[in-house]
Design an enzyme around this catalytic site. Structure first.
Site: not given
Ligand code: BES
Ligand code: ZN
Length: 611
Positions: A284-286, A309-310, A313, A332, A387, A395, A566, A568
């Site tokens: 997360m790109e804080n 990636h982050e 951002h 994204e 969401d 992406y 995680r 994903k």
């Molecule tokens: N900004 C996103 C994380 C996010 C997306 C948080 C949607 C809440 C809602 C972050 O930059 C991201 O895309 N993370 C990816 C990893 C990236 C390498 C594609 C992830 O967390 O899988």
């Molecule tokens: Zn992202």
């Protein structure tokens, strides 16, 4: 620090409505009224209680009377316990103000409406968050690497800032922030901001650039720091910090590569906080402080595209921000494009090609299971949780659009364009329409014959992947595909010496969906997949193990689901398990034990699998 805040106060008070860029589109995911009264700064004073799992204290909001007449401020909240609202004209003498909390909407939470007397410029709200706040995860010591101290982290994107700060929680509303965070003895706080040395057991932070609420971030725990360069470094639990600093030692190179391409890094430092494994995202790109999952610590830098990636951002997302969650592809899609440019600059074209090909393959696979309306770049989120729009489409389809423009116009021209885009919209939130208008005026109209080849509308408003979209191909992956075919037809495992993570991953994905236990076992013996230290490989192998009922991996699967949060990774594993009655009962048994350790949003996603 104090000085800059003073300057800021004066600037805010003296600013005329016209001098502030106004929100540009109605954000259906916020109840706030920034077009009337906008919040320009928040000053937090919060106490962190692990016993009560709550943040408790006060937020002082600095107001900008945009239309000069409104007498009500509307904020977003979710599950907050409000104990008082007060207003002030000078930020020192406060008087109680009437307020009203609407009944909660399932997606948006409760609107908090506060009466603002003429001349009031500050609002102070005393409140506490709920133990189940959607934007916070409270970890027990057992869930950390050190096992001795609890840990807390926030995750605001997309609309969870409101679960721990009463704010206008829209990406179109930008504000600066400051904070005083009081932690239990021995625990440190970090935020997406500059910090002062800790005094009186409290940590102080300042973010002097205007950011949307979803980029405010906090973590508390036993946190150490290791530098990786003059501007970069890693925060993590003490037992993890050195490994993380090794893994991410190329951060300075990445930052320099990005600056060279797209202009100065405007946030001062770039650090990464490596969280415990329940963190529900990859990263997360804080701003100033990316939050990251420890599952990318593979030991060989093979998964550092996440940091690229982050970091990317810092331009696309944090500097130029999507105005609404329907414009998420502006964050994204642009970021994946920059991520791959950074990867190419630091690790070479070969690595970039592999990641681009894997990206498109994942997009095609996910799209097959999505309704057509969710395969456009500008998604309709009416009545939905944002969401729901957060698939791979923004992406990877977004990436394909930018790559097609690059290929059509040439790199040099496109790089110059992007740099100007980031300068032009710096520290603003933009809609898809604004972004496309700028593209047409500053690139397309200058070379209509090239622009004609880019099916912009098909990308943005029509489903699927346009036929003329790039189809990135990597020679290395082609060899991995051949190796998979060789195994499928002749049970011969090619020489995998020197294969990268990406090649191995592609090889596994290219194997037939059904394999015998003997075939699975031969692969496992040769490639040590069940005990892989690379989570990307391990997760792929566990998926295949479920599909092929390969029992020697059962233990590793259970262990994975009990520690990693995680989303994903774990969602596809549960989804694969519940396809069979036997798997479903295993999934239920594991989930019953694992659920408490997952983040609230991961819990919600997994709960929905059984609905
Ligand atoms: N900004 C996103 C994380 C996010 C997306 C948080 C949607 C809440 C809602 C972050 O930059 C991201 O895309 N993370 C990816 C990893 C990236 C390498 C594609 C992830 O967390 O899988
Ligand atoms: Zn992202």
């Amino acid at each position: 620090m104090r000085l800059s805040l003073l300057v800021l106060t004066t600037a805010l008070i003296s600013c005329t409505p016209k001098s502030m860029p106004q929100p540009t589109a109605k954000d259906i995911h916020s109840s706030g009224n920034p077009e009337q009264i906008a919040v320009r700064h928040v000053d937090l004073d919060l106490n962190v209680s692990f016993e009560n799992k709550q943040l408790e204290g006060a937020a002082v909001l600095w107001l900008d009377q945009v239309d000069g007449t409104a007498n009500k401020l509307v904020l977003d909240t979710r599950d907050l316990k409000i104990s008082s609202a007060e207003t002030s004209s000078d930020n020192s003498k406060f008087t109680l103000a009437p307020y009203q909390l609407s009944s909660p909407d399932k997606i948006l939470g409760s609107a908090l409406t506060i009466e603002i007397p003429t001349g009031a410029r500050f609002v102070r709200i005393r409140y506490a968050s709920s133990p189940t706040a959607s934007g916070l995860q409270w970890l027990t010591p057992e869930q950390t690497a050190g096992k001795r101290h609890p840990f807390l982290f926030s995750q605001n994107e997309p609309i969870s800032a409101r679960s721990w700060i009463p704010l206008q929680d829209s990406p179109a509303v930008r504000l600066t922030y400051s904070a005083r965070i009081k932690t239990p003895a021995g625990l440190s706080a970090v935020m997406s901001a500059e910090h002062d040395a800790a005094t009186d057991g409290a940590f102080r932070f300042y973010m002097n650039e205007r950011i949307p609420a979803y980029l405010i971030a906090l973590a508390v725990g036993d946190i150490a720091f290791e530098s990786t360069g003059a501007r970069t470094g890693v925060y993590a639990e003490p037992s993890v910090v050195h490994k993380a600093a090794k893994e991410f030692e190329d951060m300075t190179k990445m930052l320099e590569a990005a600056e060279h391409l797209f202009g100065p890094y405007r946030w001062g430092r770039y650090d990464v906080l490596v969280l415990p494994p329940s963190f529900p995202f990859g990263g997360m790109e804080n701003p100033r402080l990316t939050f990251a999952t420890p599952t990318v610590l593979a030991g060989d830098k093979s998964l550092v595209s996440l940091v690229a990636h982050e970091m990317a951002h810092s331009w696309s997302g944090n500097l130029v921000t999507n105005a609404t969650w329907s414009d998420f592809w502006l964050n994204e899609g642009f970021t994946v494009y920059i991520e791959r440019r950074i990867q190419e600059a630091v690790y070479g074209r070969r690595r970039e090609e592999m990641e681009a090909e894997l990206g498109r393959a994942e997009l095609v696979q996910e799209m097959a299971g999505l309704p057509a309306k969710d395969t456009v770049l500008h998604v309709d989120l009416t009545g939905r949780d944002p969401d729901d729009g957060m698939t791979l489409v923004p992406y990877e389809k977004g990436y394909l659009l930018l790559r097609q423009i690059e290929e059509q116009f040439g790199r040099e021209r496109f790089d110059t364009y992007l740099r100007a885009y980031f300068d032009h919209f710096a520290f603003q939130s933009v809609t898809t329409a604004q972004s496309l208008d700028y593209l047409k005026q500053n690139l397309f109209q200058k070379a209509p014959e090239l622009a004609a080849k880019i099916p912009l509308d098909a990308y943005v408003f029509q489903p699927g992947i346009p036929p003329s979209a790039p189809d990135p191909k990597s020679e290395a992956l082609a060899k991995a595909t051949e190796a998979a075919q060789l195994y499928a037809t002749q049970n011969t495992i090619a020489n995998t010496q020197g294969w990268s993570t990406q090649e191995l991953l592609h090889f596994l994905r290219a194997l037939p969906p059904h394999m015998t236990t003997a075939q699975m076992s031969a692969l496992d013996n040769r490639l040590h997949l069940t005990h892989s230290g690379n989570n990307e490989i391990l997760q792929q192998w566990l998926l295949m193990s479920i599909a092929n009922d390969y029992r020697p991996a059962n233990q590793a699967l259970e262990q994975f689901l009990l520690t990693v949060g995680r989303r994903k990774y774990i969602k596809p594993l549960y989804a694969e398990l519940i396809k069979t009655p036997e798997g479903n009962s295993r999934a239920n048994a594991i989930y019953a034990r694992a659920r408490a350790g997952y983040h609230p949003i991961a819990q919600a996603t997994m709960d929905a699998l059984w609905k």
